[in-house]
Motif scaffolding. Sequence first.
Motif, mmCIF file in Angstrom:
data_model
loop_
_atom_site.group_PDB
_atom_site.id
_atom_site.type_symbol
_atom_site.label_atom_id
_atom_site.label_comp_id
_atom_site.label_asym_id
_atom_site.label_seq_id
_atom_site.Cartn_x
_atom_site.Cartn_y
_atom_site.Cartn_z
ATOM 1 N N CYS A 34 0.565 -1.156 0.622
ATOM 2 C CA CYS A 34 -0.215 -0.110 0.181
ATOM 3 C C CYS A 34 0.760 0.879 -0.221
ATOM 4 O O CYS A 34 1.753 1.430 0.884
ATOM 5 N N ASN A 35 0.716 2.302 -0.905
ATOM 6 C CA ASN A 35 1.299 3.398 -1.120
ATOM 7 C C ASN A 35 1.216 4.296 0.595
ATOM 8 O O ASN A 35 0.166 4.670 0.534
ATOM 9 N N THR A 36 2.490 4.920 1.002
ATOM 10 C CA THR A 36 2.022 5.821 1.642
ATOM 11 C C THR A 36 1.126 5.082 2.968
ATOM 12 O O THR A 36 0.116 6.117 3.229
ATOM 13 N N PHE A 37 0.590 4.059 3.218
ATOM 14 C CA PHE A 37 -0.508 3.771 2.907
ATOM 15 C C PHE A 37 -1.845 4.182 4.926
ATOM 16 O O PHE A 37 -2.480 5.013 4.913
ATOM 17 N N PHE A 38 -0.518 4.861 6.130
ATOM 18 C CA PHE A 38 -1.053 5.640 7.127
ATOM 19 C C PHE A 38 -1.392 6.661 6.449
ATOM 20 O O PHE A 38 -2.824 7.227 6.375
ATOM 21 N N ALA A 39 -0.840 7.742 5.759
ATOM 22 C CA ALA A 39 -1.319 8.881 4.871
ATOM 23 C C ALA A 39 -2.902 8.891 3.502
ATOM 24 O O ALA A 39 -3.507 9.310 4.119
ATOM 25 N N SER A 40 -2.386 6.969 3.452
ATOM 26 C CA SER A 40 -3.957 7.522 2.429
ATOM 27 C C SER A 40 -4.714 6.465 2.805
ATOM 28 O O SER A 40 -5.663 6.860 2.945
ATOM 29 N N VAL A 41 -4.871 6.085 4.003
ATOM 30 C CA VAL A 41 -5.808 5.723 4.981
ATOM 31 C C VAL A 41 -6.851 7.047 5.742
ATOM 32 O O VAL A 41 -7.875 7.658 5.681
ATOM 33 N N GLU A 42 -6.013 8.474 5.922
ATOM 34 C CA GLU A 42 -6.375 9.444 5.851
ATOM 35 C C GLU A 42 -6.434 9.496 4.638
ATOM 36 O O GLU A 42 -8.094 10.710 5.010
ATOM 37 N N ARG A 43 -6.705 9.929 4.059
ATOM 38 C CA ARG A 43 -7.005 10.882 2.657
ATOM 39 C C ARG A 43 -8.131 10.208 2.207
ATOM 40 O O ARG A 43 -8.932 10.641 1.594
ATOM 41 N N ALA A 44 -8.708 8.654 2.418
ATOM 42 C CA ALA A 44 -10.064 8.670 2.258
ATOM 43 C C ALA A 44 -10.560 8.449 2.705
ATOM 44 O O ALA A 44 -11.162 8.387 2.126
ATOM 45 N N LEU A 45 -10.210 8.742 3.973
ATOM 46 C CA LEU A 45 -11.850 8.750 5.506
ATOM 47 C C LEU A 45 -11.485 10.897 4.894
ATOM 48 O O LEU A 45 -12.742 10.871 5.409
ATOM 49 N N HIS A 46 -10.886 11.362 4.446
ATOM 50 C CA HIS A 46 -11.469 12.763 4.177
ATOM 51 C C HIS A 46 -10.976 13.475 2.924
ATOM 52 O O HIS A 46 -9.801 13.584 2.660
ATOM 53 N N PRO A 47 -11.729 12.280 1.811
ATOM 54 C CA PRO A 47 -12.056 12.646 0.366
ATOM 55 C C PRO A 47 -11.706 14.204 -0.058
ATOM 56 O O PRO A 47 -11.500 14.655 -0.641
ATOM 57 N N GLY A 48 -11.763 15.427 0.625
ATOM 58 C CA GLY A 48 -11.534 16.813 0.227
ATOM 59 C C GLY A 48 -9.724 16.501 0.291
ATOM 60 O O GLY A 48 -9.369 17.872 -0.601
#
Length: 421
Positions: free
Chosen positions: A7-21
């Motif tokens: 998973c690319n930059t996983f922790f940051a990607s999770v936050e981005r997935a949950l904050h779509p803006g």
Amino acid sequence: MIALADCNTFFASVERALHPGLKGKPVCVMSSNDGIIVALTSEAKALGLKRGDPVFKVKDILGKNGVAVFSGNLMLYAAMSKRVQSIMRRTVEHTECYSIDEQFLYLDGYEKHYDLVELMRGMIRQIALWTDIPVSVGIAKTKTLAKVASKFAKNYKGYKGVCMIDTDAKRRKALSLFELADVWGIGPGSLAKLISLGVTTPLQLADKRGEWVLKHFHKPIYQTWMELNGHPCIDTSELIARQTITTSRSFGNMISSEEELKASVASFASSCCSTLRGQDSAAGRISVFACSNRFREDLSQYGNIASQRLPVPSADTLEITAAALELAHKIYRPGIQFKKSGVILSDIVPGCCHNVLFDPVEKRDERVELSRTIDRMNHKYGLRTVGLAVAAGRNEQWKNRKEHLTPNYLTDIDQIMTVKI
DNA sequence: TCTGGGGTCCTAGGACCC
DNA sequence: TCTGGGGTCCTAGGACCC
């Protein structure tokens, strides 16, 4: 063939997935205490930020560029990891979880019915559709080569997420272009030694003779050498249970009283014990450590660790906490400003309850059942609903700071996301 | 003022045994 | 000047990983 799905930059990607803006925006995830940056998106890297940067040193860059910062929420990331893994298992039967953001997929046999690259691209699309987590896949004959391939897949858009090293020519080309320091298994120590011996690319290492490798290095680098040449020899097959369990934290503020040190240690011991019971094991040994703040040269420095063997392997919070408090008393020193403490459980054996002649603890099975009941209450009503008073302490100077925490959207019904239509 | 947390494996060396 | 041989177990510490 083996695939590594990363998973690319996983922790940051999770936050981005949950904050779509935040799509396309720089995002950083911080360690406990909001201390350092542990994960960051490519947009954040482009600003000159690096993994490991202390947050207070880069506050300016974060503020001026409107970087979205989040306090690390491991529960949330673990829940998302499970979702991603389950989609991978729909595609490939035999998988192996290597870390929270990496999975090995065993592709033997699939080449008869599928184009492996297209199969993996389909899986990546499915993961993106259902979770919004971007994944890169490398395919090769060994795990070390699959890791190399996955980095190419991540760094070059042309691969569309999947890179396969399936010929010797591709292997040699990849190894000639790859950074030696980025090879799995080569750390700073081995890197310096390799360079001093005139080896500067992975291909040069792969082309050495086995005797040369063994003459200068030990088994781990020899295995890496084998794998770079396409001979699988690294076994990462899952350990069913962990062999040590650690809980440790840097404190939000330094503490100097024995009572507070003991409160922190008791709290960490409880946490270790519920992890231990979660994997149906018992620990034969407990260690407690504490240290001062190594960055404060103006204060006196001190660090110590003490261990004790338990009379019988135990998973009982009361017994283990009592032992932890004795050890904490041993290493406590008045006048020291403590910054960190931790509890380590080791000599872990399967099974929660061991009936032994002359066991000093009476009714051990009932004691374990009490601990399990507490686990269930805390699981149902939230962490720390029930705990030991000694772990609460009178003030909580040692507790973490987490000022930018994303709610547990995926694991706690009381924190679930609200959608307004 | 502020600097993370949690693992694994391997090896060398000491203690102890016969 | 001479001073066994061969084991096991345990621990600390190094190196590496995410």
